[in-house]
Scaffold this active site. Sequence first.
Site, PDB file in Angstrom:
ATOM      1  N   ARG A  67       0.815  -1.220   0.000  1.00  0.00           N
ATOM      2  CA  ARG A  67       0.000   0.000   0.000  1.00  0.00           C
ATOM      3  C   ARG A  67       0.843   1.261   0.000  1.00  0.00           C
ATOM      4  O   ARG A  67       0.500   2.252  -0.627  1.00  0.00           O
ATOM      5  CB  ARG A  67      -0.902   0.028   1.240  1.00  0.00           C
ATOM      6  CG  ARG A  67      -2.077  -0.910   1.154  1.00  0.00           C
ATOM      7  CD  ARG A  67      -2.975  -0.784   2.374  1.00  0.00           C
ATOM      8  NE  ARG A  67      -3.903  -1.896   2.409  1.00  0.00           N
ATOM      9  CZ  ARG A  67      -5.096  -1.911   1.818  1.00  0.00           C
ATOM     10  NH1 ARG A  67      -5.526  -0.845   1.179  1.00  0.00           N
ATOM     11  NH2 ARG A  67      -5.874  -2.969   1.879  1.00  0.00           N
ATOM     12  N   MET A  92     -12.284   3.465  -3.544  1.00  0.00           N
ATOM     13  CA  MET A  92     -12.595   2.290  -2.743  1.00  0.00           C
ATOM     14  C   MET A  92     -11.360   1.573  -2.196  1.00  0.00           C
ATOM     15  O   MET A  92     -11.380   0.367  -1.996  1.00  0.00           O
ATOM     16  CB  MET A  92     -13.477   1.323  -3.546  1.00  0.00           C
ATOM     17  CG  MET A  92     -14.782   1.934  -4.046  1.00  0.00           C
ATOM     18  SD  MET A  92     -15.746   2.804  -2.790  1.00  0.00           S
ATOM     19  CE  MET A  92     -16.864   1.494  -2.303  1.00  0.00           C
ATOM     20  N   ILE A  94      -8.679   1.367   1.037  1.00  0.00           N
ATOM     21  CA  ILE A  94      -8.363   1.799   2.399  1.00  0.00           C
ATOM     22  C   ILE A  94      -6.915   2.277   2.387  1.00  0.00           C
ATOM     23  O   ILE A  94      -6.038   1.600   1.836  1.00  0.00           O
ATOM     24  CB  ILE A  94      -8.578   0.650   3.395  1.00  0.00           C
ATOM     25  CG1 ILE A  94     -10.074   0.337   3.484  1.00  0.00           C
ATOM     26  CG2 ILE A  94      -8.002   1.000   4.763  1.00  0.00           C
ATOM     27  CD1 ILE A  94     -10.422  -0.864   4.319  1.00  0.00           C
ATOM     28  N   HIS A 111     -19.516   9.511   1.845  1.00  0.00           N
ATOM     29  CA  HIS A 111     -19.981   8.156   2.169  1.00  0.00           C
ATOM     30  C   HIS A 111     -21.510   8.157   2.113  1.00  0.00           C
ATOM     31  O   HIS A 111     -22.147   9.074   2.626  1.00  0.00           O
ATOM     32  CB  HIS A 111     -19.490   7.771   3.572  1.00  0.00           C
ATOM     33  CG  HIS A 111     -19.854   6.377   3.951  1.00  0.00           C
ATOM     34  ND1 HIS A 111     -19.138   5.280   3.503  1.00  0.00           N
ATOM     35  CD2 HIS A 111     -20.864   5.883   4.705  1.00  0.00           C
ATOM     36  CE1 HIS A 111     -19.695   4.181   3.980  1.00  0.00           C
ATOM     37  NE2 HIS A 111     -20.740   4.517   4.718  1.00  0.00           N
ATOM     38  N   GLU A 145      -9.503   6.390  11.239  1.00  0.00           N
ATOM     39  CA  GLU A 145     -10.676   5.548  11.491  1.00  0.00           C
ATOM     40  C   GLU A 145     -11.546   5.502  10.238  1.00  0.00           C
ATOM     41  O   GLU A 145     -12.001   6.553   9.763  1.00  0.00           O
ATOM     42  CB  GLU A 145     -11.483   6.123  12.670  1.00  0.00           C
ATOM     43  CG  GLU A 145     -12.574   5.192  13.128  1.00  0.00           C
ATOM     44  CD  GLU A 145     -13.501   5.856  14.150  1.00  0.00           C
ATOM     45  OE1 GLU A 145     -14.617   5.377  14.325  1.00  0.00           O
ATOM     46  OE2 GLU A 145     -13.102   6.889  14.737  1.00  0.00           O
ATOM     47  N   GLU A 176     -25.919  13.483  -2.910  1.00  0.00           N
ATOM     48  CA  GLU A 176     -24.446  13.550  -2.900  1.00  0.00           C
ATOM     49  C   GLU A 176     -23.952  14.612  -3.873  1.00  0.00           C
ATOM     50  O   GLU A 176     -23.012  15.356  -3.595  1.00  0.00           O
ATOM     51  CB  GLU A 176     -23.840  12.191  -3.273  1.00  0.00           C
ATOM     52  CG  GLU A 176     -24.084  11.093  -2.249  1.00  0.00           C
ATOM     53  CD  GLU A 176     -23.365   9.798  -2.614  1.00  0.00           C
ATOM     54  OE1 GLU A 176     -22.179   9.834  -2.973  1.00  0.00           O
ATOM     55  OE2 GLU A 176     -24.003   8.727  -2.530  1.00  0.00           O
TER      56      GLU A 176
HETATM   57  C1  GAR Z   1     -21.041   7.039  -4.091  1.00  0.00           C
HETATM   58  O1  GAR Z   1     -22.338   6.701  -3.682  1.00  0.00           O
HETATM   59  C2  GAR Z   1     -20.154   7.258  -2.879  1.00  0.00           C
HETATM   60  O2  GAR Z   1     -20.823   7.848  -1.799  1.00  0.00           O
HETATM   61  C3  GAR Z   1     -19.734   5.855  -2.539  1.00  0.00           C
HETATM   62  O3  GAR Z   1     -19.513   5.243  -3.789  1.00  0.00           O
HETATM   63  C4  GAR Z   1     -20.351   5.849  -4.782  1.00  0.00           C
HETATM   64  C5  GAR Z   1     -19.454   6.306  -5.908  1.00  0.00           C
HETATM   65  O4  GAR Z   1     -20.204   6.737  -6.989  1.00  0.00           O
HETATM   66  N1  GAR Z   1     -18.578   5.837  -1.736  1.00  0.00           N
HETATM   67  C6  GAR Z   1     -18.342   4.927  -0.801  1.00  0.00           C
HETATM   68  O5  GAR Z   1     -19.083   4.002  -0.569  1.00  0.00           O
HETATM   69  C7  GAR Z   1     -17.042   5.121  -0.041  1.00  0.00           C
HETATM   70  N2  GAR Z   1     -17.027   4.323   1.124  1.00  0.00           N
HETATM   71  P1  GAR Z   1     -19.560   7.654  -8.110  1.00  0.00           P
HETATM   72  O6  GAR Z   1     -18.304   6.942  -8.609  1.00  0.00           O
HETATM   73  O7  GAR Z   1     -20.605   7.712  -9.172  1.00  0.00           O
HETATM   74  O8  GAR Z   1     -19.242   8.991  -7.503  1.00  0.00           O
END
Ligand code: GAR
Length: 203
Positions: A67, A92, A94, A111, A145, A176
């Site tokens: 990583r 995605m 960590i 999130h 965290e 979002e």
């Molecule tokens: C979004 O819903 C975001 O909140 C989520 O992935 C999706 C990405 O969509 N993120 C997570 O779950 C992070 N833990 P996008 O590629 O169309 O923006």
Amino acid sequence: MARLKLGILISGRGTNMMSIIDACKDEDFPAEVVLVISNRPGAAGLEKAEAAGIKALAIDHKAYEGREAFEEAMTAALEAEGVELVVNAGFMRIVTETFVNHWLGRNINIHPSLLPSFPGIHVHEQALKAGVKISGCTVHFVTAELDGGPIIGQAAVPVMEDDTPDTLAARILVEEHTLYPLCVRMIAEGKVTYDNGRAVFVD
Ligand code: GAR
């Protein structure tokens, strides 16, 4: 006023990335996207960024031993473009504490739940299983965290009786796309800062 330089990290389709790129098209918006990085070379978001005239790089985590080496490559690319705020948008991976500490207070994430409820993965499945009547999305500073850093902003949606994970995800995604540019604006205007584990808001 100089615009805050954003680097956006993605792994997939990049609709949140596009909401920020679109917001930055307004010359009064106090930030600009200077770089998009995907850890997945095939991510659809890379092409969307390029089509919008944004420099877009694939930095494939699988091509690195460990990583830290992967993250060092990301940090080097971000710093080469003078990035001041790293914006995780459906990123995605960590990250290690080294990356977190390097960008502490300068790295945010979105999130798709009302944190601290339902961190991690299978978020909408978790929400439906818990039977909550309201869900939503959260923008927060990234700390060590997972999905646990100080909250910058949230938006809520109702959960319907016949929701599936997909229908709930779609309702939240609409929010979002408004919330994330708003939170980026607040940071760029100095209205919220990270201080010692807290998000501090000023008028
Ligand atoms: C979004 O819903 C975001 O909140 C989520 O992935 C999706 C990405 O969509 N993120 C997570 O779950 C992070 N833990 P996008 O590629 O169309 O923006």
